[in-house]
Motif scaffolding. Structure first.
Motif, PDB file in Angstrom:
ATOM      1  N   ARG A 190       0.833  -1.203   0.000  1.00  0.00           N
ATOM      2  CA  ARG A 190       0.000   0.000   0.000  1.00  0.00           C
ATOM      3  C   ARG A 190       0.871   1.259   0.000  1.00  0.00           C
ATOM      4  N   ASP A 191       2.087   1.134   0.512  1.00  0.00           N
ATOM      5  CA  ASP A 191       3.011   2.261   0.590  1.00  0.00           C
ATOM      6  C   ASP A 191       3.632   2.502  -0.784  1.00  0.00           C
ATOM      7  N   PRO A 192       3.469   3.704  -1.356  1.00  0.00           N
ATOM      8  CA  PRO A 192       4.030   3.982  -2.684  1.00  0.00           C
ATOM      9  C   PRO A 192       5.537   3.747  -2.763  1.00  0.00           C
ATOM     10  N   GLN A 193       6.256   3.961  -1.666  1.00  0.00           N
ATOM     11  CA  GLN A 193       7.701   3.746  -1.677  1.00  0.00           C
ATOM     12  C   GLN A 193       8.037   2.265  -1.858  1.00  0.00           C
ATOM     13  N   LEU A 194       7.256   1.403  -1.231  1.00  0.00           N
ATOM     14  CA  LEU A 194       7.483  -0.039  -1.393  1.00  0.00           C
ATOM     15  C   LEU A 194       7.150  -0.475  -2.814  1.00  0.00           C
ATOM     16  N   ILE A 195       6.063   0.057  -3.367  1.00  0.00           N
ATOM     17  CA  ILE A 195       5.699  -0.260  -4.751  1.00  0.00           C
ATOM     18  C   ILE A 195       6.811   0.186  -5.688  1.00  0.00           C
ATOM     19  N   ALA A 196       7.352   1.370  -5.434  1.00  0.00           N
ATOM     20  CA  ALA A 196       8.434   1.886  -6.276  1.00  0.00           C
ATOM     21  C   ALA A 196       9.673   0.995  -6.193  1.00  0.00           C
ATOM     22  N   LYS A 197       9.973   0.482  -4.985  1.00  0.00           N
ATOM     23  CA  LYS A 197      11.121  -0.416  -4.828  1.00  0.00           C
ATOM     24  C   LYS A 197      10.930  -1.701  -5.635  1.00  0.00           C
ATOM     25  N   ALA A 198       9.712  -2.235  -5.595  1.00  0.00           N
ATOM     26  CA  ALA A 198       9.426  -3.460  -6.351  1.00  0.00           C
ATOM     27  C   ALA A 198       9.521  -3.209  -7.846  1.00  0.00           C
ATOM     28  N   GLU A 199       8.976  -2.081  -8.293  1.00  0.00           N
ATOM     29  CA  GLU A 199       9.041  -1.740  -9.716  1.00  0.00           C
ATOM     30  C   GLU A 199      10.482  -1.560 -10.164  1.00  0.00           C
ATOM     31  N   GLU A 200      11.288  -0.919  -9.310  1.00  0.00           N
ATOM     32  CA  GLU A 200      12.698  -0.715  -9.645  1.00  0.00           C
ATOM     33  C   GLU A 200      13.439  -2.054  -9.707  1.00  0.00           C
ATOM     34  N   GLY A 201      13.087  -2.977  -8.792  1.00  0.00           N
ATOM     35  CA  GLY A 201      13.699  -4.305  -8.824  1.00  0.00           C
ATOM     36  C   GLY A 201      13.411  -5.029 -10.127  1.00  0.00           C
ATOM     37  N   LEU A 202      12.163  -4.971 -10.568  1.00  0.00           N
ATOM     38  CA  LEU A 202      11.808  -5.609 -11.841  1.00  0.00           C
ATOM     39  C   LEU A 202      12.475  -4.913 -13.020  1.00  0.00           C
ATOM     40  N   ALA A 203      12.526  -3.591 -12.953  1.00  0.00           N
ATOM     41  CA  ALA A 203      13.165  -2.850 -14.048  1.00  0.00           C
ATOM     42  C   ALA A 203      14.654  -3.194 -14.129  1.00  0.00           C
ATOM     43  N   ARG A 204      15.286  -3.339 -12.964  1.00  0.00           N
ATOM     44  CA  ARG A 204      16.704  -3.691 -12.928  1.00  0.00           C
ATOM     45  C   ARG A 204      16.930  -5.083 -13.521  1.00  0.00           C
ATOM     46  N   LEU A 205      16.029  -5.998 -13.199  1.00  0.00           N
ATOM     47  CA  LEU A 205      16.126  -7.346 -13.771  1.00  0.00           C
ATOM     48  C   LEU A 205      15.935  -7.315 -15.284  1.00  0.00           C
ATOM     49  N   ALA A 206      14.990  -6.503 -15.722  1.00  0.00           N
ATOM     50  CA  ALA A 206      14.711  -6.419 -17.156  1.00  0.00           C
ATOM     51  C   ALA A 206      15.911  -5.858 -17.914  1.00  0.00           C
ATOM     52  N   ARG A 207      16.602  -4.882 -17.299  1.00  0.00           N
ATOM     53  CA  ARG A 207      17.769  -4.297 -17.967  1.00  0.00           C
ATOM     54  C   ARG A 207      18.918  -5.288 -18.029  1.00  0.00           C
ATOM     55  N   ALA A 208      18.974  -6.192 -17.016  1.00  0.00           N
ATOM     56  CA  ALA A 208      20.119  -7.093 -16.932  1.00  0.00           C
ATOM     57  C   ALA A 208      19.906  -8.410 -17.649  1.00  0.00           C
ATOM     58  N   GLY A 209      18.656  -8.753 -17.958  1.00  0.00           N
ATOM     59  CA  GLY A 209      18.409 -10.086 -18.511  1.00  0.00           C
ATOM     60  C   GLY A 209      17.354 -10.100 -19.580  1.00  0.00           C
ATOM     61  N   ASP A 210      16.613 -11.214 -19.614  1.00  0.00           N
ATOM     62  CA  ASP A 210      15.604 -11.453 -20.640  1.00  0.00           C
ATOM     63  C   ASP A 210      14.317 -10.713 -20.291  1.00  0.00           C
TER      64      ASP A 210
END
Length: 392
Positions: free
Chosen positions: A78-98
């Motif tokens: 529910r916390d926008p900061q936590l959502i942003a952290k999760a989105e950044e984690g996925l974005a980082r994975l996307a930049r590094a891999g498939d």
């Protein structure tokens, strides 16, 4: 009260289910507001746990599994900061891999919302959710849960989604399909029975389960919930006295014992026990919070406020988020004791932002503080804001 015990034990997933179930049942608006606020906090704790699991998996080189936990964190936070952290984690994975396999797909909370043309099929969604759920279990339990197959998987998913009747039916089938001694299925079936009003059956299953698995903490939590529901506090004492030696002084068991003192209104013995634990084993936020709760219930407001203040100070010192429930408890006790200072004003304004479901209550408190300080215009402004505050 079941949700309270689960929250104190930091069992965020089961607590979320219990809070959602309580919300569905209540017709009391004040209670609904309190439950909604607790659910918000619980969801953020659960999201934080998913983020930590994702980080651990990422460090171990398990990118796809980490992506599952990032997605779960986005779904529940529910916390926008936590959502942003999760989105950044996925974005980082996307930049590094498939990017095809790590695309940030949100898991729908209800299977009905998954259309045939969705990016992820219902089966894939269920499979990913199942693996994410069992990913936090001990390795031997993970292996067993995987081997049980259907209908256990569907029953386990239904249980964690709050569909308890369906979960009970499927888990009964699974229990019959795997009747061997030492199975983990009785634990999950007991949870389903507990949520469908079959308390006697749930207790029988837990007795069987603990005979073979006396080291599984969630079984004790569930058993305590059932005994508390029956008001049998002596039976809880007996149950917890029989745990294996290596579990005896764990935080989870300490919290269960302390909670039993609280529920039985044995405030003096409960506070003495938790004070001794903190003295012998050092500081624990969860133990300290329960101690403060016992002080508050016993009418020892000054002691309760002192511990809540210590909890907030420790969080601020290490720049971590203060639990809104701790803030709320401290603020309400301070208000009841007649405090009307600027610090209390700031706490209520902070709570109104963090827990918008309770904002009207907090604005009324802000109005009262301003009124006591002689700021009539500000008091009236926040009083009007509280009266006009609708659902957000």
């Amino acid at each position: 009260r079941q949700a309270d015990a689960l929250l104190k034990a930091q069992q965020w997933g089961p607590a979320k289910v219990a809070l959602e179930r309580a919300l569905e049942k209540t017709t009391d608006q004040a209670l609904a507001g309190q439950l909604t606020a607790e659910l918000r906090v619980c969801c953020d704790h659960l999201a934080q746990a998913h983020l930590e699991q994702a980080t651990d998996l990422l460090q171990g080189g398990h990118a796809l599994e980490a992506a599952d936990f990032f997605r779960l964190a986005m779904e529940v936070a529910r916390d926008p900061q936590l959502i942003a952290k999760a989105e950044e984690g996925l974005a980082r994975l996307a930049r590094a891999g498939d990017t095809q396999t790590i695309e940030p797909v949100y898991y729908s909370p209800t299977p009905a919302s998954i259309s045939p043309g969705s990016q992820v099929s219902r089966e894939e969604n269920d499979e990913a959710t199942f693996w994410a759920l069992i990913g936090t279990l001990p390795e031997d339990m993970q292996d067993a849960y995987e081997d049980y197959g259907e209908p256990f998987r569907s029953g386990y998913l239904a249980l964690n989604q709050g569909d308890f009747e369906r979960a009970a039916d499927l888990l009964v089938q699974a229990h019959h399909a795997h009747p061997q001694a030492g199975s983990y299925i009785p634990l999950e079936l007991a949870a389903a029975c507990a949520h469908t009003g079959r308390s006697d059956e749930a207790r029988e299953l837990l007795v069987e389960f603990l005979h073979y698995h006396p080291d599984i903490l969630p079984a004790y939590q569930l058993f305590c919930d059932l005994l508390w529901e029956a008001g049998d506090f002596a039976a809880v004492d007996e149950l917890l006295a029989g745990v294996p030696a290596d579990l005896m002084d764990t935080v989870a068991l300490v919290l269960l014992r302390g909670e039993n003192h609280l529920r039985a209104e044995r405030f003096d013995s409960g506070s003495a026990y938790l004070e001794q634990v903190l003295s012998d084993f050092g500081w624990s936020d969860s133990v300290a919070q329960l101690l403060a709760d016992i002080y508050a219930e016993a009418g020892q407001s000054a002691k309760a406020r002192s511990v809540y203040a210590d909890l907030m100070q420790r969080c601020q010192s290490c720049h971590s988020r203060v639990d809104p429930q701790v803030k709320h408890n401290y603020a309400e006790l301070s208000f009841a004791d007649g405090q009307r200072d600027t610090r209390l004003l700031e706490l209520y304004l902070s709570l109104a932002q963090e827990v918008p479901e309770q904002a009207a209550h907090y604005f009324r408190r802000v109005s009262a503080v301003y009124d006591a300080q002689g700021y009539r215009e500000e008091a009236e402004r926040f009083r009007a804001l509280a009266e006009g505050w609708g659902p957000r």
